[in-house]
Scaffold this motif. Structure first.
Motif, PDB file in Angstrom:
ATOM      1  N   THR A   1       0.829  -1.202   0.000  1.00 29.68           N
ATOM      2  CA  THR A   1       0.000   0.000   0.000  1.00 29.68           C
ATOM      3  C   THR A   1       0.867   1.257   0.000  1.00 29.68           C
ATOM      4  OG1 THR A   1      -1.730  -1.221   1.173  1.00 29.68           O
ATOM      5  CG2 THR A   1      -1.930   1.176   1.135  1.00 29.68           C
TER       6      THR A   1
ATOM      7  N   SER B   1       0.678   3.799  -3.022  1.00 28.97           N
ATOM      8  CA  SER B   1       0.309   5.190  -2.741  1.00 28.97           C
ATOM      9  C   SER B   1       1.286   6.138  -3.425  1.00 28.97           C
ATOM     10  CB  SER B   1       0.289   5.440  -1.224  1.00 28.97           C
ATOM     11  OG  SER B   1       1.585   5.438  -0.667  1.00 28.97           O
TER      12      SER B   1
ATOM     13  N   LEU C   1     -11.117   8.299   2.178  1.00 31.42           N
ATOM     14  CA  LEU C   1     -10.696   7.205   3.049  1.00 31.42           C
ATOM     15  C   LEU C   1     -11.827   6.830   3.996  1.00 31.42           C
ATOM     16  CD1 LEU C   1      -7.121   8.526   3.956  1.00 31.42           C
ATOM     17  CD2 LEU C   1      -7.826   7.141   1.990  1.00 31.42           C
ATOM     18  N   SER C   2     -11.622   5.733   4.706  1.00 27.96           N
ATOM     19  CA  SER C   2     -12.680   5.195   5.576  1.00 27.96           C
ATOM     20  C   SER C   2     -12.231   5.178   7.031  1.00 27.96           C
ATOM     21  CB  SER C   2     -13.032   3.778   5.113  1.00 27.96           C
ATOM     22  OG  SER C   2     -13.488   2.986   6.170  1.00 27.96           O
TER      23      SER C   2
ATOM     24  N   ASP D   1     -11.090   1.598   8.612  1.00 27.50           N
ATOM     25  CA  ASP D   1      -9.937   0.848   8.118  1.00 27.50           C
ATOM     26  C   ASP D   1      -8.786   0.716   9.103  1.00 27.50           C
ATOM     27  OD1 ASP D   1      -9.512   0.274   4.820  1.00 27.50           O
ATOM     28  OD2 ASP D   1     -11.319   1.320   5.434  1.00 27.50           O
TER      29      ASP D   1
ATOM     30  N   ASN E   1      -4.315   1.050   5.438  1.00 22.86           N
ATOM     31  CA  ASN E   1      -5.074   1.578   4.301  1.00 22.86           C
ATOM     32  C   ASN E   1      -5.531   3.011   4.565  1.00 22.86           C
ATOM     33  OD1 ASN E   1      -5.962   1.116   1.643  1.00 22.86           O
ATOM     34  ND2 ASN E   1      -8.042   0.624   2.314  1.00 22.86           N
ATOM     35  N   VAL E   2      -4.840   3.661   5.504  1.00 23.78           N
ATOM     36  CA  VAL E   2      -5.142   5.057   5.841  1.00 23.78           C
ATOM     37  C   VAL E   2      -3.889   5.922   5.750  1.00 23.78           C
ATOM     38  CG1 VAL E   2      -5.946   6.625   7.654  1.00 23.78           C
ATOM     39  CG2 VAL E   2      -7.099   4.429   7.319  1.00 23.78           C
TER      40      VAL E   2
ATOM     41  N   TRP F   1      -1.980   6.736   2.439  1.00 24.04           N
ATOM     42  CA  TRP F   1      -2.716   7.649   1.552  1.00 24.04           C
ATOM     43  C   TRP F   1      -2.694   9.070   2.103  1.00 24.04           C
ATOM     44  CZ3 TRP F   1      -2.957   5.135  -2.662  1.00 24.04           C
ATOM     45  CH2 TRP F   1      -3.224   3.763  -2.679  1.00 24.04           C
TER      46      TRP F   1
ATOM     47  N   VAL G   1      -7.984  15.164   1.707  1.00 22.79           N
ATOM     48  CA  VAL G   1      -8.520  13.893   2.180  1.00 22.79           C
ATOM     49  C   VAL G   1      -9.923  14.097   2.710  1.00 22.79           C
ATOM     50  CG1 VAL G   1      -8.254  12.015   3.850  1.00 22.79           C
ATOM     51  CG2 VAL G   1      -6.226  13.030   2.784  1.00 22.79           C
TER      52      VAL G   1
ATOM     53  N   TRP H   1     -13.640  11.818   4.040  1.00 24.76           N
ATOM     54  CA  TRP H   1     -13.846  10.621   4.863  1.00 24.76           C
ATOM     55  C   TRP H   1     -15.235  10.013   4.701  1.00 24.76           C
ATOM     56  CZ3 TRP H   1      -9.941   8.358   7.494  1.00 24.76           C
ATOM     57  CH2 TRP H   1      -8.782   9.127   7.713  1.00 24.76           C
TER      58      TRP H   1
ATOM     59  N   ALA I   1     -10.215   4.552  -0.949  1.00 22.99           N
ATOM     60  CA  ALA I   1      -9.602   3.404  -0.275  1.00 22.99           C
ATOM     61  C   ALA I   1     -10.540   2.925   0.822  1.00 22.99           C
ATOM     62  CB  ALA I   1      -8.246   3.784   0.314  1.00 22.99           C
TER      63      ALA I   1
END
Length: 401
Positions: A91, A95, A110-111, A114, A118-119, A122, A133, A135, A162
């Motif tokens: 990742t 990225s 992004l989530s 996660d 995966n954060v 990015w 960014v 969310w 992501a």
């Protein structure tokens, strides 16, 4: 059909210890065929890849068979399989690869659900390129992603989304296909962390709508490494920094240095082991994987129900935070007025391994205001009803103490 659990467990030397393992989300135990494949490859003869000597051909075969096995597991072409040291490393690499095309004013989504792998890569890539960014938030009541917040976060400037396919702490499985479809309507790529998901579910990367999908074989009975999957035609458009003499072919252009051939052979053996758990009469490995993982899902669902029922019977002393309608057999819990680390120690003294911590899930813990450490119990293919009862007995005795 069903998995013969006694026969399956006989392949795991570590189970002879008498330990009951509930730490599968952090890494599963290894069956002997995987270790045998690693040993046989490593002891060779083995050289760098080539087409002349038997040792060169052994290395070439390890790579070819690894890509074919992961292709069957994830339902992508073999040319779309990239090896990496870990999902985190892959990742971080991608990225940087993808951020080469980002410009100030672009956005990524992004989530909050996660794992940090995966954060943070990015976020850091966005900081370096002046990208904003946005969310996807978590619904604190259901522990599911708030898709309204996601739709609000998307815009014509979104370059990438992501998201996890399953939370490594809560087990929540978001509707990845719906998330991907919305992202694609805005022209964005979708990068999916499937590390926890691939341990419990049949993966179909194209059906999921993922452009890039990453997983970790050591979470599904294999050795420690990472695998990234994507369409070869997409990978052709991504230009990594690389050594001048090294191959520019896909997928080799993303694999830096000499590959660990013995680890690749171990991954192949792990995929074959999964396919053999309950293969039925299916002629192809992909179909055998589908049959086996279907039976695994039934096995783990029954154990999860037994585990949840037992935890709820302990009353208000335990709060279960895994509440999503669709989720893996992974339970996160906090203990009223008690230290989860002490619970971990108490269970370990009874040969029950259930870790306490936040498990690199920084965003979910912050968003849901969860106590760190929390206790996590995750199931794996070799777990039994007796394991579950031992966990429940141990936790009950800890709460009484």
């Amino acid at each position: 059909m069903a998995i013969d659990l006694t026969a399956l467990r006989a392949h795991f030397p570590s189970l002879d210890s008498g330990l009951a393992f509930f730490d599968g989300p952090g890494g599963t135990q290894t069956p002997r065929p995987v270790a045998d494949a690693i040993t046989a490859t490593l002891t060779g003869p083995l050289s760098n890849r080539g087409s002349i000597s038997s040792s060169e051909l052994n290395a070439e075969r390890a790579v070819t068979e690894f890509r074919a096995a992961c292709a069957d597991l994830l339902n992508v072409p073999a040319a779309g399989i990239v090896h990496g040291r870990s999902a985190t490393q892959l990742t971080y690499d991608f990225s940087r690869h993808l951020a080469k095309t980002w410009r100030p004013g672009d956005e990524i989504v992004l989530s909050r659900l996660d794992h940090d792998c995966n954060v943070r890569p990015w976020i850091q890539a966005a900081e370096h390129t002046g990208v904003t960014v946005r969310w996807m938030e978590i619904n604190s009541r259901t522990t599911e992603l708030d898709l309204f917040s996601y739709e609000e976060a998307l815009s014509p400037r979104t370059r990438m989304v992501a998201v996890t396919a399953a939370s490594n702490v809560l087990g929540t499985k978001p509707p990845v296909r719906r998330i991907a479809d919305l992202a694609h309507e805005h022209g964005a790529l979708v990068y999916v962390d499937g590390v926890h998901y691939a341990a419990h579910n049949l993966v179909d990367v194209p059906a999921m709508g993922a452009d890039l999908f990453v997983c970790s074989p050591y979470k599904f009975l294999g050795p420690h490494c990472g695998v990234l999957a994507g369409a070869p035609e997409l990978l052709e458009t991504i230009r990594p920094d690389k050594l001048l003499p090294s191959s520019d072919a896909v997928p080799e252009r993303f694999e830096f240095g000499t590959l660990p051939y013995e680890i690749l052979a171990g991954v192949t053996a792990a995929v074959d082991f999964l396919a053999a758990m309950d293969p039925g009469q299916s002629p192809t490995r992909r179909e055998r994987i589908a049959n086996s993982l279907g039976s695994l899902h039934d096995h783990e669902r029954a154990l999860r129900a037994r585990l949840e029922e037992g935890v709820r019977a302990l009353g208000t002393a335990v709060t279960l935070h895994s509440r999503a309608a669709d989720r893996t057999p992974t339970l996160l819990m906090t203990l009223d007025g008690r230290d989860a680390r002490q619970a971990q120690l108490h269970l370990a003294a009874r040969d029950v391994l259930a870790p306490a911590g936040s498990f690199y899930a920084h965003e979910p813990f912050a968003a849901l205001k969860l106590t760190d450490p929390a206790l996590r119990a995750g199931l794996a293919p070799y777990n039994t009803a007796d394991d579950v009862d031992r966990f429940l007995d141990g936790l009950s005795s800890f709460l009484r103490g």
